[in-house]
Write an enzyme that holds these catalytic residues in place. Structure first.
Site, PDB file in Angstrom:
ATOM      1  N   ASN A  77       0.842  -1.201   0.000  1.00 21.93           N
ATOM      2  CA  ASN A  77       0.000   0.000   0.000  1.00 21.93           C
ATOM      3  C   ASN A  77       0.875   1.248   0.000  1.00 21.93           C
ATOM      4  O   ASN A  77       1.835   1.339   0.766  1.00 21.93           O
ATOM      5  CB  ASN A  77      -0.879  -0.023   1.259  1.00 21.93           C
ATOM      6  CG  ASN A  77      -2.059   0.928   1.172  1.00 21.93           C
ATOM      7  OD1 ASN A  77      -1.907   2.071   0.762  1.00 21.93           O
ATOM      8  ND2 ASN A  77      -3.222   0.455   1.559  1.00 21.93           N
ATOM      9  N   ASP A  78       0.560   2.191  -0.873  1.00 22.67           N
ATOM     10  CA  ASP A  78       1.368   3.404  -0.966  1.00 22.67           C
ATOM     11  C   ASP A  78       1.177   4.302   0.263  1.00 22.67           C
ATOM     12  O   ASP A  78       1.987   5.191   0.514  1.00 22.67           O
ATOM     13  CB  ASP A  78       1.022   4.159  -2.249  1.00 22.67           C
ATOM     14  CG  ASP A  78       1.291   3.299  -3.495  1.00 22.67           C
ATOM     15  OD1 ASP A  78       2.218   2.462  -3.448  1.00 22.67           O
ATOM     16  OD2 ASP A  78       0.573   3.452  -4.499  1.00 22.67           O
ATOM     17  N   HIS A 166     -10.483  -5.799  -5.678  1.00 22.58           N
ATOM     18  CA  HIS A 166      -9.238  -5.948  -4.906  1.00 22.58           C
ATOM     19  C   HIS A 166      -9.559  -6.146  -3.436  1.00 22.58           C
ATOM     20  O   HIS A 166     -10.678  -5.904  -2.982  1.00 22.58           O
ATOM     21  CB  HIS A 166      -8.357  -4.707  -5.058  1.00 22.58           C
ATOM     22  CG  HIS A 166      -8.880  -3.493  -4.335  1.00 22.58           C
ATOM     23  ND1 HIS A 166      -9.987  -2.774  -4.764  1.00 22.58           N
ATOM     24  CD2 HIS A 166      -8.452  -2.862  -3.214  1.00 22.58           C
ATOM     25  CE1 HIS A 166     -10.210  -1.765  -3.941  1.00 22.58           C
ATOM     26  NE2 HIS A 166      -9.304  -1.791  -2.983  1.00 22.58           N
ATOM     27  N   GLN A 168      -7.335  -6.160   0.677  1.00 21.59           N
ATOM     28  CA  GLN A 168      -6.137  -5.691   1.358  1.00 21.59           C
ATOM     29  C   GLN A 168      -5.635  -6.778   2.301  1.00 21.59           C
ATOM     30  O   GLN A 168      -6.397  -7.645   2.726  1.00 21.59           O
ATOM     31  CB  GLN A 168      -6.444  -4.423   2.153  1.00 21.59           C
ATOM     32  CG  GLN A 168      -6.958  -3.288   1.279  1.00 21.59           C
ATOM     33  CD  GLN A 168      -6.970  -1.952   2.014  1.00 21.59           C
ATOM     34  OE1 GLN A 168      -5.970  -1.542   2.599  1.00 21.59           O
ATOM     35  NE2 GLN A 168      -8.095  -1.274   1.985  1.00 21.59           N
ATOM     36  N   HIS A 292     -10.418 -15.308   9.209  1.00 20.21           N
ATOM     37  CA  HIS A 292      -9.789 -15.466  10.517  1.00 20.21           C
ATOM     38  C   HIS A 292      -9.340 -16.910  10.686  1.00 20.21           C
ATOM     39  O   HIS A 292     -10.109 -17.831  10.384  1.00 20.21           O
ATOM     40  CB  HIS A 292     -10.772 -15.133  11.644  1.00 20.21           C
ATOM     41  CG  HIS A 292     -10.914 -13.668  11.933  1.00 20.21           C
ATOM     42  ND1 HIS A 292     -11.700 -13.182  12.950  1.00 20.21           N
ATOM     43  CD2 HIS A 292     -10.349 -12.580  11.346  1.00 20.21           C
ATOM     44  CE1 HIS A 292     -11.620 -11.859  12.968  1.00 20.21           C
ATOM     45  NE2 HIS A 292     -10.818 -11.466  12.008  1.00 20.21           N
ATOM     46  N   VAL A 328     -25.361   2.924  14.749  1.00 22.06           N
ATOM     47  CA  VAL A 328     -25.038   4.243  15.293  1.00 22.06           C
ATOM     48  C   VAL A 328     -25.354   4.331  16.781  1.00 22.06           C
ATOM     49  O   VAL A 328     -25.024   3.415  17.531  1.00 22.06           O
ATOM     50  CB  VAL A 328     -25.734   5.340  14.449  1.00 22.06           C
ATOM     51  CG1 VAL A 328     -25.002   5.529  13.115  1.00 22.06           C
ATOM     52  CG2 VAL A 328     -27.202   5.020  14.192  1.00 22.06           C
TER      53      VAL A 328
HETATM   54  O1  LIG Z   1     -34.682   5.154  15.409  1.00 16.48           O
HETATM   55  P1  LIG Z   1     -34.041   5.781  14.211  1.00 16.48           P
HETATM   56  O2  LIG Z   1     -33.413   7.110  14.502  1.00 16.48           O
HETATM   57  O3  LIG Z   1     -34.931   5.828  13.015  1.00 16.48           O
HETATM   58  O4  LIG Z   1     -32.870   4.754  13.823  1.00 16.48           O
HETATM   59  C1  LIG Z   1     -31.492   5.005  13.938  1.00 16.48           C
HETATM   60  O5  LIG Z   1     -31.035   4.833  15.270  1.00 16.48           O
HETATM   61  C2  LIG Z   1     -31.163   3.516  15.818  1.00 16.48           C
HETATM   62  C3  LIG Z   1     -30.541   3.506  17.191  1.00 16.48           C
HETATM   63  O6  LIG Z   1     -29.179   3.851  17.170  1.00 16.48           O
HETATM   64  C4  LIG Z   1     -30.522   2.467  14.908  1.00 16.48           C
HETATM   65  O7  LIG Z   1     -30.841   1.189  15.389  1.00 16.48           O
HETATM   66  C5  LIG Z   1     -31.003   2.602  13.462  1.00 16.48           C
HETATM   67  O8  LIG Z   1     -30.283   1.717  12.646  1.00 16.48           O
HETATM   68  C6  LIG Z   1     -30.798   4.047  13.000  1.00 16.48           C
HETATM   69  O9  LIG Z   1     -31.260   4.195  11.672  1.00 16.48           O
HETATM   70  O1  LIG Z   2      -7.192   1.730   2.555  1.00 14.94           O
HETATM   71  P1  LIG Z   2      -8.498   2.272   2.043  1.00 14.94           P
HETATM   72  O2  LIG Z   2      -9.312   1.249   1.275  1.00 14.94           O
HETATM   73  O3  LIG Z   2      -8.352   3.555   1.285  1.00 14.94           O
HETATM   74  O4  LIG Z   2      -9.320   2.619   3.363  1.00 14.94           O
HETATM   75  C1  LIG Z   2     -10.466   1.985   3.825  1.00 14.94           C
HETATM   76  O5  LIG Z   2     -10.143   0.775   4.525  1.00 14.94           O
HETATM   77  C2  LIG Z   2      -9.352   0.925   5.700  1.00 14.94           C
HETATM   78  C3  LIG Z   2      -9.195  -0.426   6.361  1.00 14.94           C
HETATM   79  O6  LIG Z   2     -10.429  -1.000   6.724  1.00 14.94           O
HETATM   80  C4  LIG Z   2      -9.972   1.924   6.677  1.00 14.94           C
HETATM   81  O7  LIG Z   2      -9.073   2.175   7.737  1.00 14.94           O
HETATM   82  C5  LIG Z   2     -10.319   3.243   5.985  1.00 14.94           C
HETATM   83  O8  LIG Z   2     -11.025   4.073   6.886  1.00 14.94           O
HETATM   84  C6  LIG Z   2     -11.176   2.953   4.754  1.00 14.94           C
HETATM   85  O9  LIG Z   2     -11.485   4.148   4.081  1.00 14.94           O
END
Ligand SMILES: O=P(O)(O)O[C@H]1O[C@H](CO)[C@@H](O)[C@H](O)[C@H]1O
Ligand SMILES: O=P(O)(O)O[C@H]1O[C@H](CO)[C@@H](O)[C@H](O)[C@H]1O
Lengths: 361, 361
Positions: A77-78, A166, A168, A292, A328
């Site tokens: 990786n660069d 690809h 990684q 894994h 989230v």
């Molecule tokens: O209840 P909401 O705001 O529609 O839903 C959002 O928050 C929830 C709680 O973090 C998550 O489970 C959902 O995936 C997200 O879309």
């Molecule tokens: O190396 P990439 O493909 O540019 O980067 C992606 O994969 C990585 C490894 O999961 C993550 O850390 C980066 O946040 C994501 O953007």
């Protein structure tokens, strides 16, 4: 009082590999969605883009030129997150400010010279070449490093910055969190039950295929597809809507332990899984996936019988090609939550055609 | 041989609350970005949208009508992930197929009658009302439930389906993974060191403000803002680029233990943090955030002195309003990785104006 139905009623399930729970709320799929929708994946990828740093013969941002490769192609990786050398980290005896050395390397592996192709559209021979290269890289890096993580981020939604097929390979001097936790619980299980956790788990999942059991509430089907050496299933404790676990039928510790026949069958199961994924929402299905197995480096001479080699697919889509599951607030701060049961997800994937929608005539 | 510089050289850091490591790769910020960019957050939100189910006086999808509320407003989520009742879950003695009951409730809490306002643009009095309501809800739900999770998903990028300023409150009969793990390690730390982990941690962070220490390599500044009762800092083990931890100066177990003065100061620190966030990339800064404190329900009569009430902000943006950090392949399968150090992130946030860019004249 109603009788508990796992496909109807909320409950929590335990992941014995990680000692974590997931909240399953099947009734929640009924809610309307007015949140963010994703742009559909770019469908018009040219086979060769002179500006794409992953294509054969092109010059990468750091000035290096790719060879005119015809199968797989691997390079460092660069902009690697892990470098092979770094100054020694001073020891700290403060339990709240612990810092430790991290050495390693990050490689990029192209699956195919063409940008407009994906794993399920490649031939079995071509995907077998990918498996062989995963193994060759894992062996080479595993001589030096304790952990070699082969992983694929697929799709812009998964932070993948390049449509060229690809993956990684990040190797590290330390055992990262996820495998470290799995190492611990697999070791504990073997000590207590005398058999590797994932061996017992697969046996029980396969037993549940017996028709009389499959009809009972406590034994629903989670299998999606299989071949002579591998099984792909939605694990009982799946977090992502269409998460899959790929398990070998034989007790294999590391990908490198697979026979030539098994390597071809691993390529086959990869094609089966990614074909069903693409067919589910008729799109170029995004995911993060990885393999894994028992640790490497110095661990090669340690007892690793508690380990079972396996693959993990973590795809974000929930309702359609445009609506993903957001992990989230509650998920980040409290606990993962899912809106359909693993059994429902498995059923949906089983219902998909084993033939890729782009290959139907 | 070079000398180790935490702002220059890769290393791993330990999170003592969760026994997890994070890979810090400061050199990685140099890589170019050609991946997915996010749509800027909708800037043109009307103060009142007759179709928005969170606005005062509007009818929600389930037919219920919101009152003409003038401050905060709380109602039960129309599509809750947790219901107050469910049939009893049959006990399983199979360690690989563990399922357990989950009861609870999910509430939605509007912060303000207007849709076109956010926490940093609300007055201190208005945000204090939000804090008071968080406490009232936590007390009421905490009588019955072991865990009450107050959390806010802000921005479409965080799966937030509604621009109206609001948060959610999910209460559960079980202790979810994140607080369960933190409970364990905080308990262990108190038993071993005689003081709560986060009390020791804050003391040491504040000591590091002493100029002679701050100059040394091992004692960089992670503080972002503070007031008489609270400190906001980028924790030593931060995973997200601009993650923040809000800690009380006094040993407080739960948000409900805050005095009236402290509640006002919590509102103040919330405004300070969200103002700096918005100023960082001059945008309506997305995040998931939430509050953690000692468990409730039956835990109210248990010894919880190992707990310290705290707030956690987990924002996804990395480089600009449009480029986020993707926690994908390596992060999901191996270990979290960050591209700038917590100290660099703290510096960036400290450099932001304490006055919101929309309030500059
Ligand atoms: O209840 P909401 O705001 O529609 O839903 C959002 O928050 C929830 C709680 O973090 C998550 O489970 C959902 O995936 C997200 O879309
Ligand atoms: O190396 P990439 O493909 O540019 O980067 C992606 O994969 C990585 C490894 O999961 C993550 O850390 C980066 O946040 C994501 O953007």
């Amino acid at each position: 009082q109603q009788v508990f139905q796992p496909d109807e009623h909320q409950h929590i399930r335990y992941n014995p590999l990680k000692a974590e729970w997931v909240l399953v709320s099947p009734h929640r799929c009924k809610r309307p969605w007015s949140g963010q929708v994703e742009k559909p994946a770019e469908e018009e990828v040219p086979p060769h883009d002179p500006n794409n740093p992953l294509c054969p013969g092109n010059t990468r941002p750091n000035g290096k030129v790719n060879p005119n490769y015809e199968s797989t192609y691997v390079f460092t990786n660069d902009f690697p997150a892990l470098l092979e050398e770094a100054p020694p980290v001073p020891k700290s005896d403060n339990p709240l400010f612990q810092c430790a050395p991290a050495l390693g390397t990050c490689r990029v592996m192209c699956f195919h010279p063409r940008s407009d192709i994906t794993l399920p559209l490649m031939t079995l021979d071509e995907v077998t070449k990918v498996v062989e290269r995963w193994i060759a890289e894992s062996i080479e890096l595993g001589l030096k490093y304790r952990w070699v993580q082969v992983f694929e981020n697929k799709g812009a939604i998964m932070g993948c910055s390049n449509p060229h097929p690809h993956c990684q390979i990040w190797a590290s001097s330390f055992l990262p969190n996820e495998p470290r936790v799995k190492d611990h619980y697999q070791r504990q299980y073997l000590a207590k039950h005398g058999r590797p956790l994932l061996r017992d788990y697969l046996d029980q999942e396969l037993q549940k295929k017996v028709p009389q059991l499959a009809a009972s509430v406590t034994a629903p089907e989670r299998l999606v597809c299989e071949n002579a050496s591998f099984v792909a299933l939605v694990p009982y404790w799946a977090v992502w809507p269409f998460e899959l676990l790929v398990l070998p039928r034989r007790h294999v510790l590391r990908m490198a332990d697979l026979t030539a026949d098994e390597q071809r069958l691993l390529a086959d199961i990869v094609r089966q899984v990614t074909t069903r994924y693409d067919n589910l929402f008729r799109c170029n299905f995004p995911y993060s996936m990885g393999w894994h197995g028992a640790p490497t480096g110095e661990a090669m001479s340690e007892d690793c019988q508690h380990w079972v080699f396996h693959g993990i697919y973590l795809p974000p889509l929930l309702r359609s090609a445009a609506v993903k599951k957001f992990m989230v607030g509650y998920e980040m701060l409290a606990q993962a939550q899912r809106d359909l049961t693993p059994e429902q997800a498995a059923q949906r994937l089983r219902d998909c055609s084993p033939v890729h929608y782009k290959l139907e005539q």
